[in-house]
Design an enzyme around this catalytic site. Sequence first.
Site, PDB file in Angstrom:
ATOM      1  N   LYS A 159     -36.098   3.054  41.512  1.00 44.55           N
ATOM      2  CA  LYS A 159     -35.971   1.972  42.493  1.00 44.55           C
ATOM      3  C   LYS A 159     -34.500   1.751  42.840  1.00 44.55           C
ATOM      4  CE  LYS A 159     -40.579   0.817  41.675  1.00 44.55           C
ATOM      5  NZ  LYS A 159     -41.542   0.584  40.628  1.00 44.55           N
ATOM      6  N   SER A 195     -44.076  -7.085  41.237  1.00 39.65           N
ATOM      7  CA  SER A 195     -43.858  -6.046  42.243  1.00 39.65           C
ATOM      8  C   SER A 195     -44.569  -6.301  43.572  1.00 39.65           C
ATOM      9  CB  SER A 195     -44.243  -4.675  41.690  1.00 39.65           C
ATOM     10  OG  SER A 195     -45.559  -4.700  41.215  1.00 39.65           O
ATOM     11  N   HIS A 244     -38.141  -3.927  38.980  1.00 41.58           N
ATOM     12  CA  HIS A 244     -37.567  -4.405  40.242  1.00 41.58           C
ATOM     13  C   HIS A 244     -36.350  -5.298  40.061  1.00 41.58           C
ATOM     14  CE1 HIS A 244     -40.707  -2.652  42.711  1.00 41.58           C
ATOM     15  NE2 HIS A 244     -41.530  -2.981  41.734  1.00 41.58           N
TER      16      HIS A 244
END
Length: 392
Positions: free
Chosen positions: A239, A180, A208
């Site tokens: 996200k 990240s 991610h």
Amino acid sequence: MKDSIKKELKNLRANSLERTLNETQRTSNVRTTIKNKDALVLCSNDYLGLLNHPRLKSAAIEATKKYGTGSGASRLITGTTPLHTELEKKLKVFTKFNDVLLFNSGYQAKIGAIPALINASGKGTEIFSDKLNHASIIDACILSRTKVWRYQHSDLSILEDKLKESNSKNKLIITESVFSMDGDLASLNDIQFLSKKYNALLYIDDAHGFGVLGKNGRGVIEELNLIKKNTILMATFGKALGSYGAFIAGDSDIIKLLTNKARAFIFSTSLPPAICAATSQALDIIQEEPKRRKRLHSNANLLRDILNTAGLDTLNTSTHIIPVLTGSAKLALQISNALLEDGVFVQAIRPPTVRAGTSRLRLTVSSELSTEDILSAADLIIEKFKELSCAK
Ligand SMILES: *Cc1c(COP(=O)(O)O)cnc(C)c1O
């Protein structure tokens, strides 16, 4: 107590480590108003521009009309609505894992699942964790109260040494997929090889990667063609999916265990129905619109190339997360402040999020940025970087 709190705050300030909350008011998918400045946002995790998508919004509104705002209780009490069940079913099909369990956030998924897995073996399982793993993994390891072998970031020979050295019969390897803060991708094919060789379970945090990697957005599992046996996948909805919450996917016994033993799952009110409905729409959109992923990757490639060509240190990133190393926390902060003055919002990342001496700007790219946005932001970043690192 009061004096030590004052002293701690003073220390933070003196070391450029104090954090403050700033209200932002989004004005478009990629622009926001912050500290009275209108700025291009290069630090959001809304990678695919879904958080403001009309389909997500209307699904959330409809769900609220039908089911109300809250879920009323934890999943095991009255907090399992048809929308929770439907989302889990959809995720099962999408991820191709045997079973899936929703969690209220990625953080809660970690601090819920990892201790539950460890406790199932009477704490006889040892953990092998990449040194750059996310804070939620570190906290989950602490909560697990078992031996944790931390290996140098992505150094698989050290990981193998530690796996060899451990006498434990049960082993759990934990890694992020896309790291990240560094944006590099773990060598998960090799890690799976090691996990098989040493009979370990592998826990992948795809926060991610999910929605972003792989032809269909199925994340790192699809991107690297990973096997699902002895693998647990975790990803968040906050996200790329533009929503909120998280899930864990694995074989049926693992999901049954978590349903019974993950305290962060059991003792917390379940996700609001609106969030489940919005997430469900996001899952459909990421499958229907691969062009969002294509734009994201081409934007990321362009920005990375320009910054590298200008000689900035972007570490080993190969993804839409692009760090620009400053070293000092102060310089990171100065550059981020100067960029905001000129209309680009970029976050300075400092200890304890990253190791001392490795402070950085952390740029994240969105599919919704135009080429012009990228070009002008890149120019400005390079300019501020050169200006301020010389002035040091
Ligand atoms: C953001 C993030 C989380 C936390 O997920 P939330 O749903 O925001 O709680 C966990 N792991 C990693 C690697 C993350 O980047």
